[in-house]
Design a protein around this motif. Structure first.
Motif, PDB file in Angstrom:
ATOM      1  N   GLU A  54     -39.029 -28.616  13.000  1.00 25.14           N
ATOM      2  CA  GLU A  54     -39.562 -29.854  14.240  1.00 25.14           C
ATOM      3  C   GLU A  54     -40.011 -28.961  15.003  1.00 25.14           C
ATOM      4  O   GLU A  54     -41.194 -28.911  15.480  1.00 25.14           O
ATOM      5  N   GLN A  55     -38.910 -27.442  15.696  1.00 18.55           N
ATOM      6  CA  GLN A  55     -39.726 -26.428  16.489  1.00 18.55           C
ATOM      7  C   GLN A  55     -38.979 -25.463  16.136  1.00 18.55           C
ATOM      8  O   GLN A  55     -38.471 -25.077  15.448  1.00 18.55           O
ATOM      9  N   GLN A  56     -40.212 -24.506  16.601  1.00 20.34           N
ATOM     10  CA  GLN A  56     -40.149 -23.107  16.472  1.00 20.34           C
ATOM     11  C   GLN A  56     -40.169 -22.573  17.696  1.00 20.34           C
ATOM     12  O   GLN A  56     -41.261 -22.338  18.663  1.00 20.34           O
ATOM     13  N   PHE A  57     -38.931 -21.488  18.057  1.00 19.94           N
ATOM     14  CA  PHE A  57     -38.924 -20.367  19.692  1.00 19.94           C
ATOM     15  C   PHE A  57     -38.598 -19.021  18.883  1.00 19.94           C
ATOM     16  O   PHE A  57     -38.301 -19.296  18.461  1.00 19.94           O
ATOM     17  N   LEU A  58     -39.743 -18.514  19.580  1.00 22.41           N
ATOM     18  CA  LEU A  58     -39.406 -17.238  18.820  1.00 22.41           C
ATOM     19  C   LEU A  58     -38.897 -16.814  17.996  1.00 22.41           C
ATOM     20  O   LEU A  58     -39.647 -17.161  17.154  1.00 22.41           O
ATOM     21  N   ASP A  59     -37.509 -16.162  17.519  1.00 23.88           N
ATOM     22  CA  ASP A  59     -37.245 -16.017  15.910  1.00 23.88           C
ATOM     23  C   ASP A  59     -36.374 -16.667  15.343  1.00 23.88           C
ATOM     24  O   ASP A  59     -35.565 -16.866  14.695  1.00 23.88           O
TER      25      ASP A  59
END
Length: 189
Positions: free
Chosen positions: A167-172
């Motif tokens: 769905e999504q990636q944020f930073l790590d």
């Protein structure tokens, strides 16, 4: 003074940077009922997850180190009155997953937070699949996704778009949704 303002601004930026990935937890579309957290650490993520749980919910958090588990549980219980929603296990992720059927009964997991040894991410996901422990709406949250073990799990789920959706990636941190209940032989339901 200007120095104090600079220090306060730096602290606020640093705290925001650390907490931003956890907004993935805070903004979940549906409140999970059954949650497995692998890697409890100081309990920060546990507190954020417990805030989402309804009264009938349950968080099973796993920490290999007994001292860290004890301190994390203390922090959680000070932050929230969550004794009935929380179960802390001091064991390996593999041992915890093996014990899940007896703890969940007929229920499945709606959220799995992986923040333990990234080399265990893929073996643990496979064990959860074999045990039929992931609900059709299960969300996987992975932390430290740049490490090789996490990369192996991401490669595995990327090759199975009919079963998983990144769905999504944020930073790590990465959020993955299960598309179907996955049975050991690859059958879908």
């Amino acid at each position: 003074s200007l120095c104090c303002v600079c220090v306060c601004m730096c602290v606020c930026v640093f705290v925001s940077f650390l907490t931003c990935p956890y907004t993935l937890i805070d903004k979940m579309r549906e409140a999970p009922l059954r949650v497995l957290e692998l890697g409890m650490h100081c309990g920060y993520t546990s507190v954020r997850i417990l805030r989402l749980l309804p009264p009938s919910g349950k968080l099973l958090t796993v920490e290999l180190d007994p001292i860290t588990a004890e301190k994390g549980e203390e922090i959680i219980l000070v932050a929230l009155d969550a004794m009935t929603l929380l179960l802390v296990q001091t064991c390996s992720s593999a041992e915890a997953i093996a014990s899940l059927p007896s703890q969940l009964g007929e229920s499945c997991l709606d959220l799995v937070m992986m923040d333990h040894d990234p080399e265990q991410y893929l073996p643990d996901l496979l064990a959860l699949q074999r045990g039929k422990l992931l609900s059709a709406r299960c969300v996987l949250l992975l932390n430290r996704t740049q490490e090789p073990g996490a990369q192996a799990l991401l490669k595995y789920v990327s090759a199975r778009p009919q079963q998983y959706n990144i769905e999504q990636q944020f930073l790590d941190m990465v959020e993955i949704h299960c598309c179907v209940t996955i049975h050991p032989q690859g059958e879908k339901s």
